[in-house]
Design a protein around this motif. Structure first.
Motif, PDB file in Angstrom:
ATOM      1  N   VAL A  42      -4.423   0.710 -13.436  1.00  0.00           N
ATOM      2  CA  VAL A  42      -4.482  -0.595 -12.785  1.00  0.00           C
ATOM      3  C   VAL A  42      -4.696  -1.618 -13.893  1.00  0.00           C
ATOM      4  O   VAL A  42      -5.550  -1.431 -14.753  1.00  0.00           O
ATOM      5  CB  VAL A  42      -5.644  -0.652 -11.761  1.00  0.00           C
ATOM      6  CG1 VAL A  42      -5.838  -2.057 -11.232  1.00  0.00           C
ATOM      7  CG2 VAL A  42      -5.395   0.325 -10.622  1.00  0.00           C
ATOM      8  N   TYR A  82       0.090  -2.308 -11.257  1.00  0.00           N
ATOM      9  CA  TYR A  82      -0.277  -0.901 -11.445  1.00  0.00           C
ATOM     10  C   TYR A  82       0.946  -0.154 -11.955  1.00  0.00           C
ATOM     11  O   TYR A  82       2.075  -0.636 -11.850  1.00  0.00           O
ATOM     12  CB  TYR A  82      -0.757  -0.288 -10.133  1.00  0.00           C
ATOM     13  CG  TYR A  82       0.313  -0.311  -9.069  1.00  0.00           C
ATOM     14  CD1 TYR A  82       1.193   0.759  -8.924  1.00  0.00           C
ATOM     15  CD2 TYR A  82       0.465  -1.411  -8.232  1.00  0.00           C
ATOM     16  CE1 TYR A  82       2.182   0.726  -7.968  1.00  0.00           C
ATOM     17  CE2 TYR A  82       1.460  -1.444  -7.274  1.00  0.00           C
ATOM     18  CZ  TYR A  82       2.316  -0.371  -7.144  1.00  0.00           C
ATOM     19  OH  TYR A  82       3.309  -0.404  -6.198  1.00  0.00           O
ATOM     20  N   ALA A 128       0.830  -1.209   0.000  1.00  0.00           N
ATOM     21  CA  ALA A 128       0.000   0.000   0.000  1.00  0.00           C
ATOM     22  C   ALA A 128       0.863   1.256   0.000  1.00  0.00           C
ATOM     23  O   ALA A 128       0.535   2.237  -0.670  1.00  0.00           O
ATOM     24  CB  ALA A 128      -0.933  -0.011   1.210  1.00  0.00           C
ATOM     25  N   ASP A 155      -6.979  -6.887   0.313  1.00  0.00           N
ATOM     26  CA  ASP A 155      -6.504  -8.223   0.635  1.00  0.00           C
ATOM     27  C   ASP A 155      -7.709  -8.929   1.238  1.00  0.00           C
ATOM     28  O   ASP A 155      -8.763  -8.321   1.406  1.00  0.00           O
ATOM     29  CB  ASP A 155      -5.351  -8.121   1.645  1.00  0.00           C
ATOM     30  CG  ASP A 155      -4.620  -9.432   1.852  1.00  0.00           C
ATOM     31  OD1 ASP A 155      -5.116 -10.470   1.400  1.00  0.00           O
ATOM     32  OD2 ASP A 155      -3.540  -9.426   2.477  1.00  0.00           O
ATOM     33  N   VAL A 211      -3.080  -9.655  -2.975  1.00  0.00           N
ATOM     34  CA  VAL A 211      -3.387  -8.230  -2.924  1.00  0.00           C
ATOM     35  C   VAL A 211      -3.843  -7.799  -4.312  1.00  0.00           C
ATOM     36  O   VAL A 211      -3.186  -8.090  -5.297  1.00  0.00           O
ATOM     37  CB  VAL A 211      -2.163  -7.394  -2.479  1.00  0.00           C
ATOM     38  CG1 VAL A 211      -2.492  -5.908  -2.493  1.00  0.00           C
ATOM     39  CG2 VAL A 211      -1.691  -7.825  -1.104  1.00  0.00           C
ATOM     40  N   LEU A 241       1.821  -6.591  -7.776  1.00  0.00           N
ATOM     41  CA  LEU A 241       1.390  -6.609  -6.380  1.00  0.00           C
ATOM     42  C   LEU A 241       1.701  -7.967  -5.762  1.00  0.00           C
ATOM     43  O   LEU A 241       1.769  -8.971  -6.476  1.00  0.00           O
ATOM     44  CB  LEU A 241      -0.115  -6.339  -6.295  1.00  0.00           C
ATOM     45  CG  LEU A 241      -0.528  -4.910  -6.605  1.00  0.00           C
ATOM     46  CD1 LEU A 241      -2.022  -4.823  -6.849  1.00  0.00           C
ATOM     47  CD2 LEU A 241      -0.121  -3.990  -5.465  1.00  0.00           C
ATOM     48  N   PHE A 250       2.232   1.670  -3.484  1.00  0.00           N
ATOM     49  CA  PHE A 250       1.123   2.064  -4.353  1.00  0.00           C
ATOM     50  C   PHE A 250       0.863   3.566  -4.222  1.00  0.00           C
ATOM     51  O   PHE A 250       0.744   4.279  -5.215  1.00  0.00           O
ATOM     52  CB  PHE A 250      -0.115   1.258  -3.972  1.00  0.00           C
ATOM     53  CG  PHE A 250      -1.265   1.389  -4.904  1.00  0.00           C
ATOM     54  CD1 PHE A 250      -1.331   0.631  -6.059  1.00  0.00           C
ATOM     55  CD2 PHE A 250      -2.308   2.260  -4.626  1.00  0.00           C
ATOM     56  CE1 PHE A 250      -2.410   0.730  -6.925  1.00  0.00           C
ATOM     57  CE2 PHE A 250      -3.388   2.372  -5.480  1.00  0.00           C
ATOM     58  CZ  PHE A 250      -3.435   1.608  -6.637  1.00  0.00           C
ATOM     59  N   GLU A 256      -7.932  -3.478   3.737  1.00  0.00           N
ATOM     60  CA  GLU A 256      -8.234  -2.635   2.588  1.00  0.00           C
ATOM     61  C   GLU A 256      -7.692  -1.236   2.850  1.00  0.00           C
ATOM     62  O   GLU A 256      -7.729  -0.748   3.981  1.00  0.00           O
ATOM     63  CB  GLU A 256      -9.742  -2.570   2.371  1.00  0.00           C
ATOM     64  CG  GLU A 256     -10.162  -1.726   1.206  1.00  0.00           C
ATOM     65  CD  GLU A 256     -11.663  -1.758   0.981  1.00  0.00           C
ATOM     66  OE1 GLU A 256     -12.075  -1.381  -0.122  1.00  0.00           O
ATOM     67  OE2 GLU A 256     -12.407  -2.137   1.908  1.00  0.00           O
ATOM     68  N   LEU A 313      -6.616  -0.740  -2.630  1.00  0.00           N
ATOM     69  CA  LEU A 313      -5.916  -2.018  -2.557  1.00  0.00           C
ATOM     70  C   LEU A 313      -6.662  -2.875  -1.548  1.00  0.00           C
ATOM     71  O   LEU A 313      -7.037  -2.394  -0.474  1.00  0.00           O
ATOM     72  CB  LEU A 313      -4.481  -1.846  -2.066  1.00  0.00           C
ATOM     73  CG  LEU A 313      -3.427  -1.426  -3.043  1.00  0.00           C
ATOM     74  CD1 LEU A 313      -2.049  -1.466  -2.383  1.00  0.00           C
ATOM     75  CD2 LEU A 313      -3.417  -2.288  -4.276  1.00  0.00           C
ATOM     76  N   HIS A 371      -5.993  -6.761 -12.219  1.00  0.00           N
ATOM     77  CA  HIS A 371      -5.905  -6.132 -10.882  1.00  0.00           C
ATOM     78  C   HIS A 371      -4.667  -6.556 -10.098  1.00  0.00           C
ATOM     79  O   HIS A 371      -4.610  -6.373  -8.894  1.00  0.00           O
ATOM     80  CB  HIS A 371      -7.163  -6.416 -10.056  1.00  0.00           C
ATOM     81  CG  HIS A 371      -8.411  -6.000 -10.729  1.00  0.00           C
ATOM     82  ND1 HIS A 371      -8.845  -4.711 -10.757  1.00  0.00           N
ATOM     83  CD2 HIS A 371      -9.321  -6.721 -11.438  1.00  0.00           C
ATOM     84  CE1 HIS A 371      -9.979  -4.640 -11.442  1.00  0.00           C
ATOM     85  NE2 HIS A 371     -10.280  -5.851 -11.865  1.00  0.00           N
ATOM     86  N   ALA A 427      -5.561  -4.538  -6.754  1.00  0.00           N
ATOM     87  CA  ALA A 427      -5.860  -3.116  -6.922  1.00  0.00           C
ATOM     88  C   ALA A 427      -7.222  -3.004  -7.593  1.00  0.00           C
ATOM     89  O   ALA A 427      -7.527  -3.754  -8.515  1.00  0.00           O
ATOM     90  CB  ALA A 427      -4.793  -2.452  -7.773  1.00  0.00           C
TER      91      ALA A 427
END
Length: 145
Positions: free
Chosen positions: A79, A86, A54, A125, A99, A95, A57, A129, A123, A83, A101
């Motif tokens: 993204v 990114y 995160a 999981d 995880v 990622l 990101f 979040e 993001l 997903h 996006a």
């Protein structure tokens, strides 16, 4: 003299080590401790992996905005369709496993004058979040959660 002989015999019995029963009890106790501790360690490691992802990101979001301001041209933060990655300007970062996006529009454009087309991006999981909102008029990136 018998005292010296008795203490020597006692010492030789103590120097022999542990009995099989003692070793098995120790192994059972260590197994119990490991069974309790390892799942907690895994949870902490997974949480730390999410926080690091995160952070990277969010840094990439800010870097995309900074590049748009620096060059005076539009830069699109995207993204991937799956997903799982990114990026901007053709450079994508994957990622960690589990995880993802999420962006309703799939991308956010930052313009050279500091504005953007705005949007929400997050993001997620299975347990955690983190969300951001990008403002249209200022291009400001705000962490919501």
């Amino acid at each position: 003299m018998s005292e010296a002989g008795d203490s020597a015999a006692a010492r030789s019995r103590c120097d022999r080590g542990f009995t099989l029963f003692e070793v098995l009890v120790i192994i059972a106790i260590l197994s119990l401790i490991a069974g309790i501790a390892f799942p907690e360690v895994e949870k902490v490691m997974r949480r730390q992996t999410f926080i690091a992802a995160a952070t990277r990101f969010e840094v990439a979001l800010h870097a995309a905005r900074a590049r748009a301001l620096q060059r005076g041209t539009a830069v699109r933060f995207t993204v991937s369709a799956d997903h799982r990655s990114y990026g901007y300007s053709g450079a994508f970062e994957p990622l960690p496993e589990a995880v993802l996006a999420e962006s309703p529009d799939g991308s956010i454009a930052f313009f050279g004058d500091g504005t953007s087309d705005g949007g929400r991006i997050s993001l997620v999981d299975t347990r955690w979040e983190r969300r951001w909102v990008v403002r249209r008029t200022t291009g400001a990136i705000e962490r919501v959660r």
